[in-house]
Write a protein that holds these residues in place. Structure first.
Motif, PDB file in Angstrom:
ATOM      1  N   ASP A  45       0.904  -1.028  -0.137  1.00 28.77           N
ATOM      2  CA  ASP A  45      -0.168  -0.017  -0.103  1.00 28.77           C
ATOM      3  C   ASP A  45       0.981   1.158   0.139  1.00 28.77           C
ATOM      4  OD1 ASP A  45      -1.763   2.154   0.662  1.00 28.77           O
ATOM      5  OD2 ASP A  45      -2.769   1.175   2.244  1.00 28.77           O
ATOM      6  N   LEU A  46       1.089   1.836  -1.327  1.00 30.41           N
ATOM      7  CA  LEU A  46       2.035   2.896  -1.312  1.00 30.41           C
ATOM      8  C   LEU A  46       1.755   4.065  -0.666  1.00 30.41           C
ATOM      9  CD1 LEU A  46       3.771   1.994  -4.857  1.00 30.41           C
ATOM     10  CD2 LEU A  46       4.512   1.275  -2.556  1.00 30.41           C
ATOM     11  N   TRP A  47       0.454   4.305  -0.491  1.00 29.42           N
ATOM     12  CA  TRP A  47       0.133   5.267   0.241  1.00 29.42           C
ATOM     13  C   TRP A  47       0.683   5.514   1.512  1.00 29.42           C
ATOM     14  CZ3 TRP A  47      -1.676   8.758  -3.226  1.00 29.42           C
ATOM     15  CH2 TRP A  47      -2.591   8.251  -3.922  1.00 29.42           C
ATOM     16  N   ALA A  48       0.540   4.329   2.531  1.00 27.78           N
ATOM     17  CA  ALA A  48       1.281   4.287   3.559  1.00 27.78           C
ATOM     18  C   ALA A  48       3.066   4.224   3.468  1.00 27.78           C
ATOM     19  CB  ALA A  48       0.916   2.862   4.190  1.00 27.78           C
ATOM     20  N   TRP A  49       3.460   3.600   2.607  1.00 28.83           N
ATOM     21  CA  TRP A  49       4.932   3.333   2.400  1.00 28.83           C
ATOM     22  C   TRP A  49       5.661   4.747   1.966  1.00 28.83           C
ATOM     23  CZ3 TRP A  49       8.520  -0.456   2.593  1.00 28.83           C
ATOM     24  CH2 TRP A  49       8.140  -1.692   2.798  1.00 28.83           C
ATOM     25  N   ALA A  50       4.758   5.689   1.298  1.00 26.27           N
ATOM     26  CA  ALA A  50       5.389   6.706   0.858  1.00 26.27           C
ATOM     27  C   ALA A  50       5.546   7.812   2.063  1.00 26.27           C
ATOM     28  CB  ALA A  50       4.606   7.584  -0.090  1.00 26.27           C
ATOM     29  N   ARG A  51       4.885   7.537   3.317  1.00 24.25           N
ATOM     30  CA  ARG A  51       4.941   8.409   4.359  1.00 24.25           C
ATOM     31  C   ARG A  51       6.192   7.843   5.199  1.00 24.25           C
ATOM     32  NH1 ARG A  51      -0.800   7.651   4.622  1.00 24.25           N
ATOM     33  NH2 ARG A  51      -0.607   5.946   6.028  1.00 24.25           N
ATOM     34  N   GLU A  52       6.583   6.809   4.697  1.00 18.93           N
ATOM     35  CA  GLU A  52       7.954   6.434   5.567  1.00 18.93           C
ATOM     36  C   GLU A  52       9.396   6.614   4.933  1.00 18.93           C
ATOM     37  OE1 GLU A  52       7.809   4.825   8.412  1.00 18.93           O
ATOM     38  OE2 GLU A  52       5.311   4.604   8.376  1.00 18.93           O
ATOM     39  N   VAL A  53       9.376   7.226   3.816  1.00 15.97           N
ATOM     40  CA  VAL A  53      10.709   7.325   2.988  1.00 15.97           C
ATOM     41  C   VAL A  53      11.102   8.763   2.741  1.00 15.97           C
ATOM     42  CG1 VAL A  53      10.356   5.249   1.583  1.00 15.97           C
ATOM     43  CG2 VAL A  53       9.601   7.446   0.556  1.00 15.97           C
ATOM     44  N   ASP A  54      12.262   9.207   2.558  1.00 15.73           N
ATOM     45  CA  ASP A  54      12.598  10.545   2.478  1.00 15.73           C
ATOM     46  C   ASP A  54      12.265  11.042   1.233  1.00 15.73           C
ATOM     47  OD1 ASP A  54      13.270  10.930   5.243  1.00 15.73           O
ATOM     48  OD2 ASP A  54      15.349   9.873   4.683  1.00 15.73           O
ATOM     49  N   VAL A  55      12.367  10.254   0.088  1.00 14.03           N
ATOM     50  CA  VAL A  55      12.217  10.444  -1.339  1.00 14.03           C
ATOM     51  C   VAL A  55      11.474   9.180  -1.858  1.00 14.03           C
ATOM     52  CG1 VAL A  55      14.445  10.027  -1.925  1.00 14.03           C
ATOM     53  CG2 VAL A  55      13.096  11.391  -3.437  1.00 14.03           C
ATOM     54  N   VAL A  56      10.544   9.247  -2.563  1.00 10.32           N
ATOM     55  CA  VAL A  56       9.991   8.255  -3.280  1.00 10.32           C
ATOM     56  C   VAL A  56      10.506   7.755  -4.743  1.00 10.32           C
ATOM     57  CG1 VAL A  56       7.925   7.558  -4.732  1.00 10.32           C
ATOM     58  CG2 VAL A  56       7.542   8.731  -2.636  1.00 10.32           C
ATOM     59  N   SER A  57      10.849   6.800  -4.686  1.00  9.55           N
ATOM     60  CA  SER A  57      11.490   6.008  -5.919  1.00  9.55           C
ATOM     61  C   SER A  57      10.709   4.836  -6.511  1.00  9.55           C
ATOM     62  CB  SER A  57      12.946   5.610  -5.574  1.00  9.55           C
ATOM     63  OG  SER A  57      12.965   4.629  -4.779  1.00  9.55           O
ATOM     64  N   ASP A  58      10.717   4.884  -7.740  1.00  7.32           N
ATOM     65  CA  ASP A  58       9.874   3.666  -8.501  1.00  7.32           C
ATOM     66  C   ASP A  58      10.964   3.195  -9.573  1.00  7.32           C
ATOM     67  OD1 ASP A  58       7.177   2.841  -8.688  1.00  7.32           O
ATOM     68  OD2 ASP A  58       7.336   3.227 -10.732  1.00  7.32           O
ATOM     69  N   ASP A  59      10.399   1.760  -9.658  1.00  5.16           N
ATOM     70  CA  ASP A  59      10.830   1.259 -10.953  1.00  5.16           C
ATOM     71  C   ASP A  59       9.714   0.771 -11.904  1.00  5.16           C
ATOM     72  OD1 ASP A  59      13.075   0.770  -9.379  1.00  5.16           O
ATOM     73  OD2 ASP A  59      12.897  -1.438  -8.582  1.00  5.16           O
ATOM     74  N   HIS A  60      10.065   0.936 -13.223  1.00  5.16           N
ATOM     75  CA  HIS A  60       8.944   0.681 -14.154  1.00  5.16           C
ATOM     76  C   HIS A  60       9.401  -0.007 -15.278  1.00  5.16           C
ATOM     77  CE1 HIS A  60       6.376   1.329 -17.514  1.00  5.16           C
ATOM     78  NE2 HIS A  60       5.379   1.019 -16.533  1.00  5.16           N
ATOM     79  N   TYR A  61       8.890  -0.974 -15.796  1.00  2.00           N
ATOM     80  CA  TYR A  61       9.159  -1.774 -16.797  1.00  2.00           C
ATOM     81  C   TYR A  61       8.133  -1.971 -17.873  1.00  2.00           C
ATOM     82  CZ  TYR A  61      13.492  -2.715 -14.662  1.00  2.00           C
ATOM     83  OH  TYR A  61      14.654  -2.664 -14.077  1.00  2.00           O
ATOM     84  N   LEU A  62       8.019  -1.509 -19.132  1.00  4.41           N
ATOM     85  CA  LEU A  62       7.007  -1.685 -20.262  1.00  4.41           C
ATOM     86  C   LEU A  62       6.533  -2.899 -20.223  1.00  4.41           C
ATOM     87  CD1 LEU A  62       8.262   0.345 -23.286  1.00  4.41           C
ATOM     88  CD2 LEU A  62       6.750   1.128 -21.592  1.00  4.41           C
ATOM     89  N   ASP A  63       5.354  -3.052 -20.446  1.00  4.22           N
ATOM     90  CA  ASP A  63       4.742  -4.369 -20.820  1.00  4.22           C
ATOM     91  C   ASP A  63       4.980  -4.697 -22.369  1.00  4.22           C
ATOM     92  OD1 ASP A  63       3.011  -6.204 -21.393  1.00  4.22           O
ATOM     93  OD2 ASP A  63       1.238  -5.602 -20.859  1.00  4.22           O
ATOM     94  N   ALA A  64       5.934  -5.248 -22.615  1.00  5.07           N
ATOM     95  CA  ALA A  64       6.187  -5.741 -23.941  1.00  5.07           C
ATOM     96  C   ALA A  64       5.023  -6.012 -24.976  1.00  5.07           C
ATOM     97  CB  ALA A  64       7.268  -6.566 -24.223  1.00  5.07           C
ATOM     98  N   ALA A  65       4.134  -6.768 -24.555  1.00  4.80           N
ATOM     99  CA  ALA A  65       3.093  -7.491 -25.120  1.00  4.80           C
ATOM    100  C   ALA A  65       2.152  -6.186 -25.441  1.00  4.80           C
ATOM    101  CB  ALA A  65       2.088  -8.339 -24.448  1.00  4.80           C
ATOM    102  N   ASP A  66       2.074  -5.221 -25.024  1.00  5.81           N
ATOM    103  CA  ASP A  66       1.222  -3.665 -25.227  1.00  5.81           C
ATOM    104  C   ASP A  66       1.914  -2.926 -26.309  1.00  5.81           C
ATOM    105  OD1 ASP A  66      -0.317  -1.797 -25.451  1.00  5.81           O
ATOM    106  OD2 ASP A  66      -0.674  -1.536 -23.211  1.00  5.81           O
ATOM    107  N   PRO A  67       1.393  -2.851 -27.575  1.00  3.58           N
ATOM    108  CA  PRO A  67       2.050  -1.709 -28.210  1.00  3.58           C
ATOM    109  C   PRO A  67       1.889  -0.554 -27.921  1.00  3.58           C
ATOM    110  CG  PRO A  67       0.369  -2.959 -29.596  1.00  3.58           C
ATOM    111  CD  PRO A  67       0.494  -3.422 -28.117  1.00  3.58           C
ATOM    112  N   ARG A  68       1.088  -0.197 -27.134  1.00 11.20           N
ATOM    113  CA  ARG A  68       0.965   1.208 -26.613  1.00 11.20           C
ATOM    114  C   ARG A  68       1.391   1.039 -25.051  1.00 11.20           C
ATOM    115  NH1 ARG A  68      -3.725   3.096 -26.209  1.00 11.20           N
ATOM    116  NH2 ARG A  68      -3.266   5.391 -26.715  1.00 11.20           N
ATOM    117  N   GLY A  69       2.392   0.427 -24.604  1.00 13.73           N
ATOM    118  CA  GLY A  69       2.780   0.430 -23.370  1.00 13.73           C
ATOM    119  C   GLY A  69       3.046   1.808 -22.954  1.00 13.73           C
TER     120      GLY A  69
END
Ligand code: GLA
Length: 699
Positions: free
Chosen positions: A282-306
């Motif tokens: 639950d990132l609403w709760a997690w975000a309160r715990e960090v000094d700065v939010v960071s994120d990993d993102h990978y495209l869904d290769a099956a979706d041509p409009r990823g």
């Protein structure tokens, strides 16, 4: 090969200021967007390290994440540290002006740990003990794991807490992946403790879980267990609480490491989220715990409009960060290795991806990983420095992007301007995902993505919001999937409408409370005031079945919908569309309710494509929003700085497009008057005049 970006190659990366007690926690350094990635030099002989850092400088890298999977090397035997190699590495990076995001290695405990503490292995829901030789943490409630994790973290913080190279701490890696729940005895004991704190008495627990059903009533705390596989469906309230507990247990692990770091270091602490890809945190709760939010993102290769999913993940990340700038901790230069078909990125695609994240609020553009691994499970994953070396397309594009990013330093710290909010609540998703729902075909992910896609195509920038959040800044709020809704959330949404907001709620919302119990008064009862309707009965459709709708305002198209219908009961709402056929034939399908100064819309079926657009466009009119006139697949986002705005335009099409803007193109340095040409597949970032100038017409 033509370049999609026109930035100049930076001769050296920007240096970072030495940090001290008065430096802000993030961002650090004098200026600039961070550029770099995960660096795993322990996979290579030390002779390679010098070549690495020299190439990093060439590529414009100014930040790398190190040590994330290094526990076995840092502590080869329990309590015995070998930090010499990390000392040398940090010195080398620092000498080349490359700052360090220092990992704590606790996502992957060493072999000695599991050999000594076999009870710390994670146990799956079916009782399988998960083995060693992969990644994945030990049981988060294991006291042995927590002790060992804090010990190695403390050792690193003591040694490197004030090291001039270290500007950020990277705790663990992707909490919640690859496993989020642990059904071991230590987890069961911790779950019982968590329930005692939550409910106080066994009577309260029995009431909340509805244990009168199927004779589950508990007479002893010790009899309460984890919701392991059982002969039939396990109590959904118990499973929902176990999901909450499991998320909480991971957060406890994070907090313990963070606090161990803070005892020795004033550098900011983060952990890499996976906004749309990890359902269990639950990132609403997690975000309160960090000094700065960071994120990993990978495209869904099956979706041509990823790239639409990418934009959604970036918007969700920014939203959990409270609108503050965030760090794109990982994405890929080209293909990943873990999807069924790992499609390589086409020329220019990496830059479009990276700069879309930047446009949507990222102040750091980082990749997994710097140099491709020769061995191990991820050897076919792309990297900044691929197996093919520097004579490669990917390397050239990595250098071009580094140069471009170095031209965009002034964008840092500016905030994205949003037009509308979409509700997002992990607890509701956990509940909706449990078994025995009215239809397997109604998926909250699909509904959120469908709504987001429409808003994206219409050129509206979206924030995500928790249903209990302050929504007053948004003229339009859409609730695509709010199955679980608390009484407080229902009051919040009703007050939002009364104060003049436009709320659009899609089917199977407002159904249960926080214990997965149906709301008194029936389906949608908590939102009846806002929407002017309730639902008497769900009428799901058979697989592949469609129903037809007719607009009541004279529009002559007859849209079709599928999956779902409701028997809607009117309590004052106007009917916007009726069912022509199907199980609710003649009944209301889409309704609009005037309430206070606002409007509440209800969509009782699964509308897709043009039909969903037709409803949302009517709601835009209520909200005073108009659509962008740019072609489909051209996205434009505005970041607002203290004195300037930055317009980031990304063209996913194969034709150049003119985007309205006045100011300076930061990548070419050229003046822009009236419109800026964004080449096919290209990106343009324009610094515009006064912050209140409305150059891009989306509203
Ligand atoms: C995740 C992890 C990385 C790596 C990448 C591969 O994001 O955090 O360690 O495994 O996936 O895509």
């Amino acid at each position: 090969m033509s370049s999609h970006l026109t930035g100049r190659l930076a001769p050296r990366p920007d240096g970072f200021l030495p940090v001290g007690p008065t430096t802000p926690r993030w961002p650090l350094g004098p200026h600039g967007i961070a550029y770099g990635g995960d660096y795993n030099p322990e996979q290579w002989p030390e002779e390679v390290w010098l070549e690495d850092v020299e190439l990093m400088v060439q590529a414009g890298v100014n930040l790398v994440s190190v040590g994330i999977f290094s526990w076995a090397l840092l502590e080869p035997r329990e309590g015995e540290l070998d930090l010499g190699w990390l000392d040398r590495l940090l010195e080398l990076l620092h000498a080349h002006g490359i700052a360090v995001d220092l990992g704590t290695p606790t996502a992957s405990p060493p072999a000695w740990f599991f050999a000594t503490y076999p009870q710390a292995h994670v146990v799956g829901r079916d009782g399988t003990v998960l083995g060693f030789g992969s990644r994945g943490m030990a049981g988060p409630s294991s006291p042995e794991y927590r002790r060992a994790a804090v010990r190695i973290t403390t050792a690193l913080a003591e040694r490197y807490g004030t090291h001039p190279a270290v500007v950020l701490w990277h705790v663990h890696n992707e909490y919640g992946a690859p496993v989020s729940e642990d059904y071991s005895p230590s987890s069961a004991a911790a779950f019982r403790e968590w329930l005692r704190v939550r409910y106080g008495t066994l009577d309260a627990l029995n009431a909340a879980w509805g244990t009168a059903f199927w004779g589950q009533h508990y007479g002893e705390w010790d009899h309460v267990g984890v919701p392991s596989v059982a002969p039939s469906v396990v109590n959904p309230a118990q499973r929902l609480d176990f999901a909450r507990f499991s998320d909480h247990a991971l957060r406890e692990c994070f907090r313990a490491e963070r606090d161990a770091i803070r005892a020795h270091s004033d550098r900011p602490v983060t952990t890499n989220f996976m906004a749309t890809a990890c359902p269990s945190t639950d990132l609403w709760a997690w975000a309160r715990e960090v000094d700065v939010v960071s994120d990993d993102h990978y495209l869904d290769a099956a979706d041509p409009r990823g790239y639409v999913g990418l934009a959604m993940a970036a918007d969700l990340t920014r939203s959990v960060a409270g609108g503050r700038p965030w760090i794109l901790m990982e994405h890929s230069t080209s293909a990943v290795n873990w999807q069924p078909r790992n499609v390589a990125k086409r020329p220019g695609e990496m830059a479009r991806n990276a700069l879309t994240h930047l446009g949507r609020g990222a102040d750091a553009v980082l990749f997994f990983q710097w140099r491709a691994s020769r061995s191990g499970a991820e050897k076919f994953h792309s990297a900044m420095l691929p197996h093919a070396g520097t004579s490669s397309r990917v390397w050239r594009e990595v250098c071009e992007l580094g140069a471009a990013v170095s031209q965009l330093g002034e964008v840092r710290g500016s905030r994205v301007v949003a037009d509308a909010a979409v509700l997002w609540d992990w607890e509701s998703f956990w509940a909706q995902d449990l078994e025995w729902r009215p239809s397997v075909d109604l998926d909250h992910r699909e509904r959120v993505a469908a709504v987001y896609d429409r808003l994206w195509r219409d050129g509206l920038t979206v924030d995500f919001a928790h249903p209990e959040a302050d929504l007053s800044a948004y003229p339009l709020v859409v609730a695509p999937a709010s199955y679980l809704i608390s009484a407080a959330a229902a009051r919040n949404l009703t007050a939002y409408v009364e104060a003049g907001g436009t709320l659009v709620v899609l089917c199977f919302s407002g159904v249960v409370d926080e214990h997965d119990a149906v709301h008194p008064g029936g389906y949608l009862a908590p939102l009846a005031d806002a929407l002017g309707v309730t639902v008497e009965e769900f009428l799901p459709l058979r697989a592949g079945e469609h129903v037809r709708l007719a607009w009541t305002d004279g529009e002559d198209d007859e849209p079709a919908s599928d999956v779902w219908a409701d028997a809607v009961v009117l309590h004052g709402a106007d009917v916007v569309a009726r069912y022509v056929d199907g199980p609710a034939a003649g009944g209301p399908a889409v309704t609009r309710n005037s309430r206070g100064d606002g409007a509440g819309w209800y969509v009782s079926t699964r509308l897709t494509g043009d039909a969903l657009a037709a409803v949302l466009h009517r709601a835009y009119a209520d909200a005073g929003l108009t659509r962008s006139e740019l072609p489909d697949d051209v996205e434009v986002v505005r970041r607002r700085g203290a004195e300037r705005d930055y317009v980031v335009a990304v063209n996913h099409t194969e034709a150049a497009v003119a985007v309205p803007a006045d100011g300076t193109d930061l990548l070419s340095g050229e003046r822009v008057a009236g419109t800026v040409k964004v080449p096919a597949g290209g990106v343009v970032v324009v610094r515009t005049g006064a912050a209140d100038a409305r150059v891009i017409d989306v509203g």
